[in-house]
Design a protein around this motif. Structure first.
Motif, short mmCIF file in Angstrom:
data_model
loop_
_atom_site.label_atom_id
_atom_site.label_comp_id
_atom_site.label_asym_id
_atom_site.label_seq_id
_atom_site.Cartn_x
_atom_site.Cartn_y
_atom_site.Cartn_z
N THR A 58 0.84 -1.19 0.00
CA THR A 58 0.00 0.00 0.00
C THR A 58 0.88 1.25 0.00
O THR A 58 1.74 1.41 0.88
CB THR A 58 -0.92 0.02 1.24
OG1 THR A 58 -1.70 -1.18 1.25
CG2 THR A 58 -1.86 1.21 1.19
N VAL A 59 0.68 2.09 -0.98
CA VAL A 59 1.44 3.33 -1.10
C VAL A 59 0.46 4.49 -1.26
O VAL A 59 -0.75 4.28 -1.42
CB VAL A 59 2.40 3.28 -2.32
CG1 VAL A 59 3.46 2.22 -2.13
CG2 VAL A 59 1.62 3.04 -3.60
N LYS A 60 1.01 5.69 -1.19
CA LYS A 60 0.17 6.87 -1.37
C LYS A 60 -0.44 6.84 -2.76
O LYS A 60 0.26 6.77 -3.77
CB LYS A 60 1.03 8.11 -1.19
CG LYS A 60 0.25 9.41 -1.30
CD LYS A 60 1.17 10.59 -1.11
CE LYS A 60 0.40 11.89 -1.27
NZ LYS A 60 1.28 13.06 -1.13
N GLY A 61 -1.74 6.81 -2.83
CA GLY A 61 -2.42 6.80 -4.12
C GLY A 61 -2.89 5.44 -4.57
O GLY A 61 -3.43 5.29 -5.65
N LYS B 39 -2.29 0.87 -4.46
CA LYS B 39 -1.51 -0.32 -4.09
C LYS B 39 -0.62 -0.74 -5.26
O LYS B 39 -1.03 -0.65 -6.42
CB LYS B 39 -2.43 -1.49 -3.74
CG LYS B 39 -3.20 -1.30 -2.44
CD LYS B 39 -4.02 -2.54 -2.13
CE LYS B 39 -4.76 -2.38 -0.80
NZ LYS B 39 -5.55 -3.58 -0.47
N ASN B 40 0.56 -1.20 -4.92
CA ASN B 40 1.46 -1.78 -5.91
C ASN B 40 1.41 -3.30 -5.77
O ASN B 40 1.71 -3.82 -4.69
CB ASN B 40 2.90 -1.30 -5.71
CG ASN B 40 3.07 0.15 -6.12
OD1 ASN B 40 2.27 0.69 -6.88
ND2 ASN B 40 4.11 0.79 -5.62
#
Length: 200
Positions: free
Chosen positions: A41-44, A46-47
C-alpha cells in the motif's frame, strides 16, 4: 552521458556473463514450491507484485531454498532461484538414497518428522517436503508435517530437520568408536544390509 551509460551497462553484462555460465554447467535442479500475489500500500493506491519460493539442489546431497519478490512472475522466480543457489547446504545421505537416521524439524508453527526408509519405499511426503527431497536426491523417505501448512514454514522446518543429520563417521570419531559399532546398532531396517538380514 549516453555513451557512459552504455559503457557501464556493457561492463555490468560482462561481470554477469561468467556467473551465468557457471550456473548452466553445474547441473542444478530447481522446483517452484509456491507463488503468491502480494500488495504494497502506497500513497495513491496499491502496488501489486509476486512472491516466489524455490528450492534448488544437485540431487547428490546438496540443496537450498530461496524467496524472491518482483512485479513480474519470471523475475520473482529468478530472484528466488539465485538466493537458493547462494544458500545451498550439504546433507549426508545413507547409500546416496535415504537419511542416516530419523529427525524432527521446527520453524515457527511448522513442525515436520522425517524417517529413514528401506529401498523401494519412495518419497512419501507431501507438497513442499516432497520438493525438497527430490532436489536433494533422496529416493526413500517418509515425512509428515504436524504443524503449519504454510509452505515457507514447512520448507524451513524440513531444512532444520535435515541439518540435524549426522554422518556415522563423524559420530564414531567423536565417541572414539569404529564406524561399524555405530552402524551395527541401527534398528530401523532402512539399509540394504539390514533388509537382507531380516529376510534371512
Amino acid at each position: 552521458m549516453a555513451e557512459e551509460r552504455g559503457e557501464k551497462r556493457g561492463r555490468r553484462r560482462d561481470r554477469e556473463q561468467p556467473r551465468d555460465r557457471e550456473e548452466e554447467g553445474s547441473e542444478l535442479v530447481d522446483k517452484l514450491v509456491g507463488i503468491n500475489r502480494v500488495a504494497k500500500t502506497v500513497k495513491g493506491g496499491k502496488n501489486f507484485g509476486f512472491a516466489a519460493l524455490v528450492v534448488v539442489g544437485d540431487q547428490k546431497g546438496r540443496a537450498g531454498f530461496g524467496k524472491g519478490k518482483a512485479r513480474e512472475v519470471p523475475e520473482a522466480i529468478r530472484k528466488a532461484t539465485e538466493e537458493a543457489k547462494r544458500n545451498m547446504v550439504r546433507i549426508p545421505l545413507r547409500e546416496g538414497r535415504t537419511l542416516h537416521h530419523d529427525g524432527n524439524g521446527r520453524h515457527g508453527a511448522g513442525k515436520v518428522v522425517l524417517r529413514a526408509a528401506p529401498p523401494g519405499t519412495g518419497v512419501i511426503a507431501g507438497g513442499p517436503m516432497r520438493a525438497v527431497m527430490e532436489v536433494l536426491g533422496v529416493q526413500d523417505v517418509v515425512g509428515k508435517s504436524l504443524g503449519s501448512s504454510n509452505p515457507y514454514n514447512m520448507v524451513r522446518a524440513t531444512f532444520d530437520a535435515l541439518k540435524g543429520q549426522a554422518n556415522p563417521r563423524t559420530v564414531a570419531s567423536k565417541r572414539g568408536l569404529k564406524v561399524q559399532d555405530i552402524v551395527g546398532r541401527r534398528t530401523d531396517g532402512a539399509s540394504e544390509a539390514g533388509m537382507a538380514d531380516s529376510v534371512n
